[in-house]
Motif scaffolding. Structure first.
Motif, PDB file in Angstrom:
ATOM      1  N   GLU A  30       0.826  -1.207   0.000  1.00 52.51           N
ATOM      2  CA  GLU A  30       0.000   0.000   0.000  1.00 52.51           C
ATOM      3  C   GLU A  30       0.858   1.254   0.000  1.00 52.51           C
ATOM      4  O   GLU A  30       0.569   2.223  -0.717  1.00 52.51           O
ATOM      5  N   ARG A  31       1.928   1.255   0.778  1.00 52.40           N
ATOM      6  CA  ARG A  31       2.817   2.419   0.808  1.00 52.40           C
ATOM      7  C   ARG A  31       3.502   2.603  -0.535  1.00 52.40           C
ATOM      8  O   ARG A  31       3.652   3.735  -1.026  1.00 52.40           O
ATOM      9  N   GLU A  32       3.920   1.521  -1.155  1.00 51.49           N
ATOM     10  CA  GLU A  32       4.576   1.620  -2.451  1.00 51.49           C
ATOM     11  C   GLU A  32       3.616   2.164  -3.505  1.00 51.49           C
ATOM     12  O   GLU A  32       4.013   2.933  -4.391  1.00 51.49           O
ATOM     13  N   ALA A  33       2.353   1.764  -3.428  1.00 56.20           N
ATOM     14  CA  ALA A  33       1.365   2.288  -4.369  1.00 56.20           C
ATOM     15  C   ALA A  33       1.219   3.799  -4.212  1.00 56.20           C
ATOM     16  O   ALA A  33       1.114   4.532  -5.204  1.00 56.20           O
ATOM     17  N   TRP A  43       3.522   5.880  -2.983  1.00 57.12           N
ATOM     18  CA  TRP A  43       4.745   6.514  -3.474  1.00 57.12           C
ATOM     19  C   TRP A  43       4.817   6.483  -5.000  1.00 57.12           C
ATOM     20  O   TRP A  43       5.323   7.420  -5.626  1.00 57.12           O
ATOM     21  N   ARG A  44       4.302   5.425  -5.602  1.00 57.73           N
ATOM     22  CA  ARG A  44       4.300   5.370  -7.060  1.00 57.73           C
ATOM     23  C   ARG A  44       3.444   6.497  -7.640  1.00 57.73           C
ATOM     24  O   ARG A  44       3.838   7.159  -8.606  1.00 57.73           O
ATOM     25  N   ALA A  45       2.270   6.715  -7.037  1.00 60.66           N
ATOM     26  CA  ALA A  45       1.406   7.795  -7.512  1.00 60.66           C
ATOM     27  C   ALA A  45       2.087   9.148  -7.343  1.00 60.66           C
ATOM     28  O   ALA A  45       2.011  10.017  -8.232  1.00 60.66           O
ATOM     29  N   ARG A 103       5.344   9.765  -7.304  1.00 63.26           N
ATOM     30  CA  ARG A 103       6.478   9.896  -8.230  1.00 63.26           C
ATOM     31  C   ARG A 103       6.026  10.033  -9.681  1.00 63.26           C
ATOM     32  O   ARG A 103       6.686  10.708 -10.483  1.00 63.26           O
ATOM     33  N   GLU A 104       4.921   9.386 -10.040  1.00 60.85           N
ATOM     34  CA  GLU A 104       4.516   9.325 -11.450  1.00 60.85           C
ATOM     35  C   GLU A 104       3.409  10.314 -11.804  1.00 60.85           C
ATOM     36  O   GLU A 104       2.976  10.353 -12.952  1.00 60.85           O
ATOM     37  N   ARG A 105       2.964  11.096 -10.843  1.00 60.14           N
ATOM     38  CA  ARG A 105       1.986  12.133 -11.163  1.00 60.14           C
ATOM     39  C   ARG A 105       2.602  13.114 -12.157  1.00 60.14           C
ATOM     40  O   ARG A 105       3.727  13.534 -12.018  1.00 60.14           O
ATOM     41  N   ARG A 141      -4.074   9.713 -11.348  1.00 57.35           N
ATOM     42  CA  ARG A 141      -2.901   8.934 -11.769  1.00 57.35           C
ATOM     43  C   ARG A 141      -3.063   7.476 -11.379  1.00 57.35           C
ATOM     44  O   ARG A 141      -2.705   6.567 -12.146  1.00 57.35           O
ATOM     45  N   ALA A 142      -3.617   7.221 -10.194  1.00 52.16           N
ATOM     46  CA  ALA A 142      -3.821   5.846  -9.751  1.00 52.16           C
ATOM     47  C   ALA A 142      -4.802   5.108 -10.669  1.00 52.16           C
ATOM     48  O   ALA A 142      -4.710   3.891 -10.836  1.00 52.16           O
TER      49      ALA A 142
END
Length: 224
Positions: free
Chosen positions: A10-13, A15-17, A19-21, A146-147
C-alpha cells in the motif's frame, strides 16, 4: 512495529502515484472517462483538508463545446501575454504545449466559493489559506487520477476576471484552475517543463533548513 502503518504494498502504491503524477497536456482525442471516474475524482478532491474546515472548492463541469472554445481562447490570449513578458526564451516558450482543452475528455473549472471571507479560523493572519486548501483538493484529485491511469493537467494561463465573467461567477468567487482530464496514450517520463530544459527538481538539501534561514542558501529556481 507501527500498528497504524499501511502495508508495504500500500505504501509503495502511494509513493508510485506521487512519483509518477504528471501535469498532462496531451490527451487521447475522442476518449471518454470510465463510468463513475469523474465522480471518484471529485470525491477525492472533497476529501482534502481545508483550513477551518471551510471547504472552499467549487467545480464547474464544462460540457458546452462553444464554451470550451471560448475558454481556450482566453488561455491562448494569456499564453501570448506570458511569452511577451518573458525576459528570455519567449519564442521557446511558445513551442511548449500548455493545455489540452481541445482534446481532453472532461474540462473542470475549480473555483473558490464567493463567501469564504466569513471563515476566520486559520485565516485571520493568513487569508491565503483558502487558496492553499483548494491546492490540496486539486492534488488529491491529481493523485487519484494517476492511480486510475487518467491524465490531469492544471492550466493557470488565464485572466481570472475574464474567466469569471465568461462563467457568470457570482461576486467574490474566483477561478483558480482549468483542469483538463482524460485518458492519455502515455504519461510523461519526467515533468514536461523539465524535459524541455526549463528547470530540474531541487535537491532536498536546498529546500530543508533548520531553525533559521541559512546565509548560504542561494539555490533558487531560475526565473524566465
Amino acid at each position: 512495529m507501527n500498528d497504524h502503518a499501511y502495508s508495504d504494498a500500500e505504501r509503495e502504491a502511494l509513493w508510485r502515484a506521487l512519483r509518477e503524477r504528471r501535469d498532462m497536456r496531451h490527451f487521447a482525442a475522442g476518449a471518454t472517462l470510465p463510468e463513475g471516474c469523474l465522480g471518484r475524482l471529485i470525491e477525492a478532491a472533497h476529501l482534502a483538508p481545508s483550513v477551518g474546515f471551510m471547504q472552499p472548492w467549487r467545480f464547474l463541469r464544462v460540457t458546452d463545446a462553444a464554451l470550451r472554445t471560448r475558454i481556450k481562447a482566453l488561455v491562448e490570449e494569456e499564453r501570448q501575454f506570458t511569452a511577451s513578458a518573458l525576459p528570455s526564451r519567449n519564442e521557446e516558450f511558445l513551442q511548449v504545449k500548455i493545455d489540452g482543452i481541445e482534446e481532453c475528455a472532461e474540462l473542470l473549472i475549480v473555483t473558490m466559493m464567493p463567501d469564504r471571507e466569513r471563515h476566520i479560523v486559520g485565516r485571520r493572519t493568513l487569508p491565503e489559506m483558502d487558496i492553499a486548501s483548494v491546492g490540496c483538493a486539486i492534488q488529491n484529485m491529481w493523485l487519484a487520477a494517476r492511480a486510475e491511469g487518467i491524465g490531469l493537467g492544471w492550466v493557470s494561463f488565464f485572466d481570472p476576471a475574464a474567466l469569471g465573467e465568461l462563467l457568470q461567477l457570482p461576486e467574490g468567487a474566483r477561478p483558480l484552475a482549468v483542469l483538463c482530464i482524460g485518458p492519455v496514450d502515455a504519461f510523461y517520463p519526467r515533468p514536461m517543463f523539465e524535459d524541455a530544459g526549463w528547470g530540474a527538481r531541487l535537491p532536498q538539501q536546498d529546500i530543508l533548513y533548520e531553525n533559521t534561514w541559512p546565509a548560504t542558501a542561494t539555490a533558487t529556481p531560475t526565473a524566465y
